[in-house]
Each structure stands twice: as C-alpha cells, then as structure tokens.
Design a protein around this motif. Structure first.
Motif, PDB file in Angstrom:
ATOM      1  N   ARG A 143       0.894  -1.313   0.182  1.00 22.90           N
ATOM      2  CA  ARG A 143      -0.104   0.053   0.021  1.00 22.90           C
ATOM      3  C   ARG A 143       0.802   1.288   0.134  1.00 22.90           C
ATOM      4  N   LEU A 144       1.951   1.193   0.660  1.00 25.97           N
ATOM      5  CA  LEU A 144       2.877   2.334   0.668  1.00 25.97           C
ATOM      6  C   LEU A 144       3.396   2.601  -0.621  1.00 25.97           C
ATOM      7  N   ARG A 145       3.771   1.540  -1.413  1.00 26.63           N
ATOM      8  CA  ARG A 145       4.179   1.586  -2.799  1.00 26.63           C
ATOM      9  C   ARG A 145       3.213   2.329  -3.572  1.00 26.63           C
ATOM     10  N   GLU A 146       2.020   1.877  -3.435  1.00 25.46           N
ATOM     11  CA  GLU A 146       0.877   2.480  -4.326  1.00 25.46           C
ATOM     12  C   GLU A 146       0.773   4.061  -3.740  1.00 25.46           C
ATOM     13  N   HIS A 147       0.944   4.244  -2.601  1.00 23.80           N
ATOM     14  CA  HIS A 147       0.668   5.757  -2.207  1.00 23.80           C
ATOM     15  C   HIS A 147       1.768   6.585  -2.909  1.00 23.80           C
ATOM     16  N   VAL A 148       3.144   5.960  -2.810  1.00 18.94           N
ATOM     17  CA  VAL A 148       4.496   6.748  -3.300  1.00 18.94           C
ATOM     18  C   VAL A 148       4.110   7.048  -4.700  1.00 18.94           C
ATOM     19  N   ALA A 149       3.506   5.951  -5.501  1.00 15.94           N
ATOM     20  CA  ALA A 149       3.196   5.922  -6.925  1.00 15.94           C
ATOM     21  C   ALA A 149       2.178   7.157  -7.304  1.00 15.94           C
ATOM     22  N   ASP A 150       1.380   7.260  -6.467  1.00 15.82           N
ATOM     23  CA  ASP A 150       0.237   8.134  -6.799  1.00 15.82           C
ATOM     24  C   ASP A 150       0.693   9.528  -6.349  1.00 15.82           C
ATOM     25  N   GLU A 151       1.439   9.790  -5.418  1.00 14.30           N
ATOM     26  CA  GLU A 151       2.093  11.008  -4.971  1.00 14.30           C
ATOM     27  C   GLU A 151       2.793  11.477  -6.130  1.00 14.30           C
ATOM     28  N   LEU A 152       3.953  10.876  -6.609  1.00 16.60           N
ATOM     29  CA  LEU A 152       4.772  10.841  -7.825  1.00 16.60           C
ATOM     30  C   LEU A 152       3.820  11.232  -9.036  1.00 16.60           C
ATOM     31  N   ASP A 153       2.887  10.601  -9.273  1.00 14.41           N
ATOM     32  CA  ASP A 153       2.380  10.878 -10.587  1.00 14.41           C
ATOM     33  C   ASP A 153       1.357  12.108 -10.415  1.00 14.41           C
ATOM     34  N   ARG A 154       0.793  12.388  -9.214  1.00 13.04           N
ATOM     35  CA  ARG A 154      -0.034  13.516  -9.159  1.00 13.04           C
ATOM     36  C   ARG A 154       1.018  14.973  -9.074  1.00 13.04           C
ATOM     37  N   THR A 155       2.141  14.738  -8.477  1.00  9.59           N
ATOM     38  CA  THR A 155       3.062  15.757  -8.501  1.00  9.59           C
ATOM     39  C   THR A 155       3.750  16.217  -9.899  1.00  9.59           C
ATOM     40  N   ARG A 156       3.839  15.131 -10.738  1.00  6.32           N
ATOM     41  CA  ARG A 156       4.412  15.615 -12.026  1.00  6.32           C
ATOM     42  C   ARG A 156       3.306  15.964 -13.084  1.00  6.32           C
ATOM     43  N   ARG A 157       2.095  15.742 -12.817  1.00  2.00           N
ATOM     44  CA  ARG A 157       0.937  16.282 -13.467  1.00  2.00           C
ATOM     45  C   ARG A 157       0.902  17.819 -13.043  1.00  2.00           C
ATOM     46  N   ARG A 158       1.382  18.194 -11.719  1.00  2.00           N
ATOM     47  CA  ARG A 158       1.533  19.715 -11.449  1.00  2.00           C
ATOM     48  C   ARG A 158       2.526  20.412 -12.322  1.00  2.00           C
ATOM     49  N   SER A 159       3.796  19.576 -12.147  1.00  2.00           N
ATOM     50  CA  SER A 159       4.729  20.297 -12.908  1.00  2.00           C
ATOM     51  C   SER A 159       4.542  20.299 -14.451  1.00  2.00           C
ATOM     52  N   ALA A 160       3.845  19.551 -14.959  1.00  2.00           N
ATOM     53  CA  ALA A 160       3.336  19.771 -16.441  1.00  2.00           C
ATOM     54  C   ALA A 160       2.623  20.754 -16.728  1.00  2.00           C
ATOM     55  N   GLU A 161       1.526  21.006 -15.716  1.00  2.00           N
ATOM     56  CA  GLU A 161       0.412  22.060 -15.962  1.00  2.00           C
ATOM     57  C   GLU A 161       1.196  23.291 -15.903  1.00  2.00           C
ATOM     58  N   LEU A 162       2.261  23.570 -15.052  1.00  2.00           N
ATOM     59  CA  LEU A 162       3.077  24.862 -14.850  1.00  2.00           C
ATOM     60  C   LEU A 162       3.907  25.105 -16.166  1.00  2.00           C
ATOM     61  N   THR A 163       4.394  23.907 -16.691  1.00  2.00           N
ATOM     62  CA  THR A 163       5.326  24.108 -17.820  1.00  2.00           C
ATOM     63  C   THR A 163       4.666  24.195 -19.066  1.00  2.00           C
ATOM     64  N   ASP A 164       3.579  23.389 -19.350  1.00  2.00           N
ATOM     65  CA  ASP A 164       2.895  23.138 -20.586  1.00  2.00           C
ATOM     66  C   ASP A 164       1.981  24.641 -20.792  1.00  2.00           C
ATOM     67  N   ALA A 165       1.743  25.161 -19.655  1.00  2.00           N
ATOM     68  CA  ALA A 165       0.975  26.561 -19.928  1.00  2.00           C
ATOM     69  C   ALA A 165       1.618  27.570 -20.721  1.00  2.00           C
ATOM     70  N   VAL A 166       2.948  27.481 -20.961  1.00  2.00           N
ATOM     71  CA  VAL A 166       3.542  28.376 -21.913  1.00  2.00           C
ATOM     72  C   VAL A 166       4.396  28.052 -22.780  1.00  2.00           C
ATOM     73  N   ASP A 167       4.903  28.736 -23.809  1.00  2.00           N
ATOM     74  CA  ASP A 167       5.574  28.196 -24.988  1.00  2.00           C
ATOM     75  C   ASP A 167       7.146  27.971 -24.809  1.00  2.00           C
ATOM     76  N   ASP A 168       7.854  27.362 -25.592  1.00  2.00           N
ATOM     77  CA  ASP A 168       9.189  27.176 -25.158  1.00  2.00           C
ATOM     78  C   ASP A 168      10.093  28.402 -25.049  1.00  2.00           C
ATOM     79  N   GLU A 169       9.608  29.395 -25.768  1.00  2.00           N
ATOM     80  CA  GLU A 169      10.292  30.700 -25.409  1.00  2.00           C
ATOM     81  C   GLU A 169      10.357  31.295 -24.224  1.00  2.00           C
TER      82      GLU A 169
END
Length: 440
Positions: A11-37
C-alpha cells in the motif's frame, strides 16, 4: 500525508506512485501552460527560468533515487553541475548550457521510468534512506516545492494570463473575535514520528510558551491599507534598523504587485490586473514590512514556537496534532492548498480548519512570517544531506509557517518549517500578529 506508519509495504508503494504521478501532473501544468520561448526566458533575476526548475527536479530525483537508493548507473552525470542549486546563482542560470524544453521533458521522463521500476523492487526497510519510503517522499516534497517556486515565477512573468483556477470560497468574518488567547505552558514542538518530515522539523522536544494573544486570521489587504494611509512606510519609528534601511534602498511604498490607480488600489495577479480585495490576506510582503505593520498596530510577530503551539496543541486532550483540525490530511474544506485557487481565500474562510484555540487559516492561503531566526532544534541531525537545512541556519533567514495557496499538502504540515531572507517579497508570504497580555 496519510498515516504511513499503518500502511503495508504494498500500500505504501501505491501511495508513493500516486504522489509521484500527482506531483508530475502539476509540474506539467505549470510548464505546458507557456511556449518554449517563455520556458527558457528568465522572468526575474530572483528566479530561474522555468526550464531549469523542470530539469532540476529530474536531476535531484536521479541522484537520490536512481543512484542513491537504486545504485544504478548515472543517466546524465554530465549535467550534475548545471542543476546543482549551490553551484550557480539564479541570476546566472540563463547563461548556462541548459537542457532545452524538449530535452528536459525527455530527461525527467526517463528518470521517472527508472524510479517506478525501482519502487517496485526496493525493500522499504533496512536503510534509513528508504525506511517508510523516506527518500521517495523527500523527492515528492522537493518537486512540489519547486512547483510552488515555478508558480511564483508565473506571478512575475509579463504577458497575458497562462494559468486559471476557480475563486476560493467566500467567508463570513462577522462575529469572529479579532484575537484568540493561547494559554501558557509546555507543548511538544517538532516531530520524531512523521515518516516524511524533513530534518529541520526533528526531533520532537518540549518547549514552554508563555501566554499570548494571536490574530484570529492573517492580516488583510484592507487592514494593511490603513497602515499605508497612516504613513506607515514613511515613519522610521515602526521599522527596525535593517528594515528601514531596506525600505529606503528598495523605495518600498506598498506590497509587491499593488498598483495605485488614482484613489484606489489595484493588484496584478497572474496576468490579471484587478481591484484589490480588502478581505483577502495580504500577500507579497517582506518580513520587514510585516514587522513594521505589527509595531504600528501595537503588536508583534509571533515566534515560531507560538505559531506552532497555536496550530497544533489541543488543551482539551493535552496532545499536539499534525494539523490545526486534527491528524487527518488536509482537504478542500479545511485549507487553501495545492494551487486549487490562485489567490488566498478571504479572511475567516475554512471554519472546518480552525485550530483548537480558534485561529483560522493557519494552514494554506499565505506563508506567515514569524519573529524567529532559522536555527536547529536541540538534537538536530542533518539528514540525508547538510545542504537541505544546516547550511542555512543562523540569523540571516527568518522562519515562515503554514504554507500558501501554492503549497502542496505533501509539503505542508503543522511542523513544516520554511525560511527565507527577510527582504523577500516574490514569495506568497503574509503574516498575522501576536501580543503579550498586559499584566495586572
């Protein structure tokens, strides 16, 4: 976080995987919101380009999990120096041969694939670094901390809005007392039991705090406006020596991002220019501004021990809890966290998150400056590396508590300690005041 002590390893592994996924989605939201420039541009010398933060979280993940936990051969040892936060100042990072946006995304994706494979086969016991998945939790918190940093970069960028979120819930402040009373006595500060707590939160230790009064809510924009209208920025008597010197050098006249428009105040918030809401906690103020306001109001800033006692100690059972409302993880009914909203909620919001003393919004909305220097607790041991906390201890940094609307729940708890230079204003920081009872 969940009570990780009670989870099986699966269950701890499942929790860690969920947290890693959730966190990376936020990082993507913050960086995908703007263009490469926009990603490679430096929006302020106080901040790194967004693309540096993106690759940096992957570099730390590689060093601590792929190499440190897994003992796996390095993926990109050639970029270690580029993404070492101690090797290059933020102002100098745009001149480095950084990974481009596409290369950075591919790199952090490759690292994450190896981490998920590692998570499946790593025993979560036997080594301090992996006990109760500590190293994985440290990486989750590290990335979320950089997500908040990237959110602050978005606030500093010019141009049209790139992020959106619904407004926070309304609040009814009428009937709330201006202050709450916290009785004197000992309480247990810090933690020795929270599995993912970082080294500066440890160990738990008893602290005596004298009785004090604490503002029920953070200081609002409307209250801070009165300080400005009364000439607070122009009167030396409210400011410390260092604060007055900084006020004059930086020509401070209002919180950052406030705009005077004739007879009214406006603010710039993530690309929007809008009327300043009087009922929201003031944000983007330095420690020096907070301390000057407190002096003008006939009060002071709380120490971090006072703040933590107000937030965690329940006199009804004599226990300290993880959060003001108890031990349960924060939900949307208790605190404004995790970029759910892009602004603080009005003062008095989240009655379900109130502390036993009656104070509200101690978690979320705005980081709260305290009067305390960032120093180690008795018995402090640096782990797993000195550069997380130990090298910052001393009188140069002031402690902030409680998290902001941009802080994730994984990186915010009643014991969590943030710190920064007392001149910093780009962070999502506000404050509340305290005062000592008058004897007799």
């Amino acid at each position: 976080m969940k009570n990780l002590n009670e989870l099986t390893h699966d269950r701890l592994r499942e929790h860690v995987a969920d947290e890693l996924d959730r966190t990376r989605r936020r990082s993507a939201e913050l960086t995908d919101a703007v263009d490469d420039e926009d990603l490679v541009r430096q929006h302020s010398p106080l901040m790194s380009p967004l693309v540096w933060d993106l690759a940096h979280v992957g570099s730390q993940e590689e060093q601590w999990l792929v190499r440190g936990v897994g003992g796996i051969e390095a993926i990109r040892p050639d970029i270690d120096d580029l993404y070492d936060a101690f090797q290059h100042s933020r102002a100098d990072r745009p001149q480095l041969p950084l990974l481009g946006p596409s290369e950075a995304r591919n790199y952090i994706g490759t690292v994450r694939e190896k981490v998920f494979d590692l998570l499946e086969r790593t025993p979560l016991e036997g080594r301090e670094l992996v006990e109760q998945a500590f190293a994985f939790g440290m990486i989750v918190q590290h990335e979320q901390q950089h997500d908040e940093t990237m959110l602050a970069t978005h606030q500093l960028r010019d141009g049209p809005p790139a992020l959106s979120a619904p407004p926070p819930p309304r609040a009814e402040r009428q009937g709330l007392p201006a202050e709450v009373f916290v009785a004197g006595g000992p309480f247990t500060m810090g933690t020795s039991a929270e599995p993912w707590a970082l080294d500066n939160e440890r160990p738990a230790h008893e602290v005596h705090v004298d009785a004090f009064y604490l503002d029920t809510t953070p200081v609002t924009n409307g209250e801070f406006r009165r300080f400005i209208a009364d000439g607070g920025y122009d009167q030396r008597r409210w400011w410390s020596e260092a604060g007055w010197a900084y006020r004059r050098k930086a020509d401070l006249r209002s919180p950052r991002f406030w705009i005077r428009d004739g007879g009214r105040w406006m603010r710039r918030r993530f690309g929007h220019v809008e009327p300043l809401p009087d009922d929201e906690p003031v944000v983007h103020v330095s420690f020096h501004e907070a301390a000057a306001y407190a002096a003008w109001a006939g009060k002071r800033l709380p120490t971090e021990a006072e703040w933590e006692k107000a937030a965690r100690f329940d006199p009804a059972d004599g226990r300290v809890h993880r959060y003001p409302w108890g031990d349960a993880d924060p939900g949307p009914e208790q605190a404004n966290l995790g970029q759910r909203h892009l602004q603080p909620a009005p003062a008095g919001a989240y009655p379900a998150g109130a502390a036993p003393c009656g104070a509200r919004q101690l978690i979320g909305d705005v980081w709260e400056w305290t009067a305390s220097d960032f120093t180690p607790y008795p018995g402090f041991v640096a782990f797993p590396y000195r550069e997380y906390s130990e090298v910052f201890f001393g009188t140069e940094h002031k402690v902030l508590r409680g998290g902001s609307f941009g802080t994730d729940r994984s990186a915010c708890r009643g014991t969590f300690r943030n710190w920064d230079f007392p001149i910093r204003r780009q962070i999502f920081a506000g404050f509340r005041c305290a005062r000592t009872p008058v004897e007799g």
